[in-house]
Design an enzyme around this catalytic site. Structure first.
Site, short mmCIF file in Angstrom:
data_model
loop_
_atom_site.label_atom_id
_atom_site.label_comp_id
_atom_site.label_asym_id
_atom_site.label_seq_id
_atom_site.Cartn_x
_atom_site.Cartn_y
_atom_site.Cartn_z
N GLU A 1 -54.40 -10.23 68.96
CA GLU A 1 -53.60 -9.00 68.81
C GLU A 1 -54.13 -8.07 67.73
OE1 GLU A 1 -52.15 -11.93 69.48
OE2 GLU A 1 -51.07 -11.53 71.34
N HIS B 1 -39.73 -14.84 72.54
CA HIS B 1 -40.18 -13.97 73.64
C HIS B 1 -39.05 -13.05 74.12
CE1 HIS B 1 -43.51 -16.81 73.82
NE2 HIS B 1 -44.12 -16.08 74.71
#
Lengths: 325, 326
Positions: B61, B130
């Site tokens: 990321e 999530h």
């Protein structure tokens, strides 16, 4: 490097050294606020690398980046005015010592979060490829950055995408206040990691401007030709501590002495003498450098202070800072 | 184009429209290429634009967002995907320290025209790492624009505005809305960032909602209408720029305000909005303001637990009912 190029490099290194000395003195006089991270001792890396790059290549540096900014086109006056919070500063006095940037000459910033700019350099190199140019990007960083996640993510991405980017580590043996060797699993914190990414990892004497120029030129040509990134570890030494607050008493006296004898300016003078350049010519270069820096200090001192209204500009591309419609 | 388009399809359509008109738009992210994205929000892009404009990345990321930043600084308009908004934390340095500050700290020398897209929010039982609604993380940082569309047409129109923006935009696509459908917008549909929409008119109370909470607020408004309470629903659409004018104008009609937020009450965007209303619209209020927000706990897994902590139609109805009686 031919004698003329080396003389120019020597003069540029001298200007940088004296500008940093001026920054140091101005700090002691209370005219520079915050802190400074002087790069005295590292000049040959910035100047040697810049001599090997094209004007349209991109450079990303760290909070210890005065030498990179100046090697890539920022004037001593712009830099000192920035440090002294003047309206004429390189970044309108919004950046300061740690964020010297001159985008118009490809010096795309100095970043104070260790290791953060390595992915950016990979991105700039990716952009050059996407736009079909043969520009390259260079990230200069310290040895401490080699233990940051972004270092490894950037190297892998650059390697797997074969990007035209050079990662140049200025290994000055200390990660801020701690010997890098005490906190790193390999002896050469940058070069030894290169095989893990399948890219060349080289070591160069970072105090030898000729060696740096030649090595960077070779790796840059390789990157420009589409052969992908490389990792260069330039070994050097800080003349000062980590920052203004640090007297660097943790460094063994004999180590300091050894490295100060291996000063990049002295080294370049010796090389010029070997090439037959007269002492008087070097003296003239020194005088020119002294004059440039003295004038820069005077101009920065005379410049108007930063305008408080500027605090509310430049957040957005429209120039303003409004977060509401 | 079909008569209806899903929110999920609208993401890819919105990006594709911009990639067709501007060759400097490129995409990068994990699994976004041939796989079409883990949420299938980039389906068709790789086929149409090829690997030179749609780049699969490693699970990195920091490299994704850092490289997007470097590319944006040097002439491209990258659209980076961070798969789940929870993972923004993995590249938070770029969103908190690098991207939003570089223009300012260089005295305006550098512009960073990039979009970071991400799948946001809960309701699907993905558990605590999530499922978060993280738009508030971005709201704490000056220098980021924040878009969170609620309909397929807005996805396309706001994507166009985000990609064309010379400023960095964090674009929150709500996971719970991906299957929702709507009318596809006409060509060159652009929804200017910072324009809220009054999606239901009413005279009794203003409900201000964002993304997945817009349909919740609309459903609550329908039920309340049956009780004689007419709620006006404002879809905020963006947190930065924040359209305070539309909210205050609505409040001028209704004199009652409820924010409907999926994020935790603690530090939620509603608190910022309410503080602005207290500063600038206090005279418009005839009742206290109320915030329907998530409970301040990590999102639990089981449906029954998740429903307990995130706003539901019933919670909104109950809150408005109490306020109407004030």
């Amino acid at each position: 490097m031919d004698p003329a190029a080396l003389l120019a490099a020597y003069e540029q290194m001298t200007v940088i050294r004296r500008t940093e000395k001026a920054a140091h003195d101005l700090f002691l006089q209370g005219l520079v606020k915050g802190t400074t991270h002087l790069a005295a001792g590292h000049e040959a890396i910035a100047v040697g690398a810049s001599a090997a790059l094209r004007p349209d290549d991109y450079v990303f540096a760290t909070y210890r980046g005065h030498h990179h900014a100046m090697a890539r086109g920022a004037t001593p006056e712009e830099c000192l005015a920035e440090l002294m919070s003047r309206a004429t500063g390189l970044c309108k006095a919004k950046g300061g010592s740690m964020h010297l940037t001159k985008a118009s000459t490809g010096m795309l910033g100095s970043y104070a979060i260790v290791g953060a700019h390595l992915p950016m350099a990979a991105g700039a190199a990716w952009s050059a490829r996407l736009r079909g140019t043969d520009q390259i990007a260079v990230a200069f960083f310290g040895d401490g950055a080699t233990n940051i996640g972004a270092f490894h993510e950037a190297l892998n991405l650059a390697a797997v995408w074969k990007l035209p980017v050079l990662f140049v580590c200025e290994n000055n043996l200390y990660m801020e206040y701690t010997p890098i060797a005490d906190v790193t699993a390999v002896a050469r914190p940058a070069a030894d990691r290169a095989p893990a990414y399948g890219i060349p990892g080289e070591v160069v004497d970072g105090n030898d401007v000729v060696a740096v120029q030649e090595t960077v030129a070779r790796l840059a040509a390789r990157a420009r030709a589409g052969d992908g990134p490389a990792l260069l570890e330039a070994q050097t030494y800080r003349h000062f501590g980590h920052s203004r607050a640090d007297p660097a008493t943790y460094r063994p006296a004999e180590e300091v002495e050894r490295w100060l004898k291996h000063d990049p300016l002295d080294l370049a003078r010796g090389q010029l003498a070997e090439m037959g350049v007269a002492e008087a010519v070097l003296g003239e270069a020194d005088e020119r450098a002294t004059a440039v820096v003295r004038k820069a200090v005077e101009a920065a001192k005379a410049a108007p202070p930063a305008d408080p209204d500027e605090a509310l500009t430049d957040v957005w591309a429209d120039g303003g800072a409004a977060w509401r419609t | 184009m079909a008569d209806v388009i899903s929110y999920r399809e609208a993401v890819a359509e919105g990006i594709a429209r911009e990639m067709r008109r501007d060759p400097s738009v490129v995409c990068l992210g994990e699994d976004i290429g041939e796989a079409g994205g883990v949420f299938k929000t980039t389906v068709g892009l790789f086929k149409e634009f090829g690997p030179q404009r749609v780049w699969d990345t490693p699970i990195s990321e920091q490299a994704i967002v850092g490289a997007a930043m470097g590319a944006a600084m040097t002439g491209m308009r990258p659209v980076a995907e961070i798969m789940f908004s929870d993972f923004l934390a993995c590249c938070w340095d770029y969103l908190a320290n690098e991207i939003p500050k570089v223009r300012y700290m260089t005295g305006g020398q550098v512009t960073v025209p990039l979009v970071v897209r991400t799948a946001n929010g809960g309701g699907l039982g993905f558990g605590a790492q999530h499922s978060q609604a993280t738009e508030n993380w971005a709201l704490t940082v000056p220098g980021l624009k924040i878009a969170a569309p609620a309909t397929p047409a807005d996805v396309i129109g706001m994507m166009a505005a985000a990609i064309r923006s010379d400023d960095p935009v964090v674009f929150f696509e709500h996971k719970g809305l991906l299957a929702s459908k709507g009318t596809p917008p006409p060509p060159d549909h652009v929804v200017e960032l910072g324009r809220a929409a009054v999606v239901r008119e009413g005279a009794d109370v203003t409900l201000v909602a964002l993304a997945s909470m817009v349909p919740v607020a609309l459903k609550a408004a329908e039920l309340l209408s049956g009780e004689g309470i007419e709620a006006e629903v404002v879809d905020l659409r963006c947190l930065v720029p924040l359209d305070v004018t539309t909210v205050l104008t609505s409040l001028g009609r209704t004199s009652r305000l409820v924010t409907v937020e999926e994020n935790p009450y603690q530090g939620g965007w509603g608190a910022t909005l309410v503080s602005v209303v207290a500063d600038e619209g206090f005279d418009l209020l005839d009742a206290p303001v109320r915030r329907v927000a998530g409970d301040c706990v990590p999102l639990p897994f089981a449906d029954a637990l998740e429903e307990r902590v995130i706003p539901t139609v019933e919670k909104v109805v109950a809150t408005v009912r109490g306020l109407a009686a004030y």
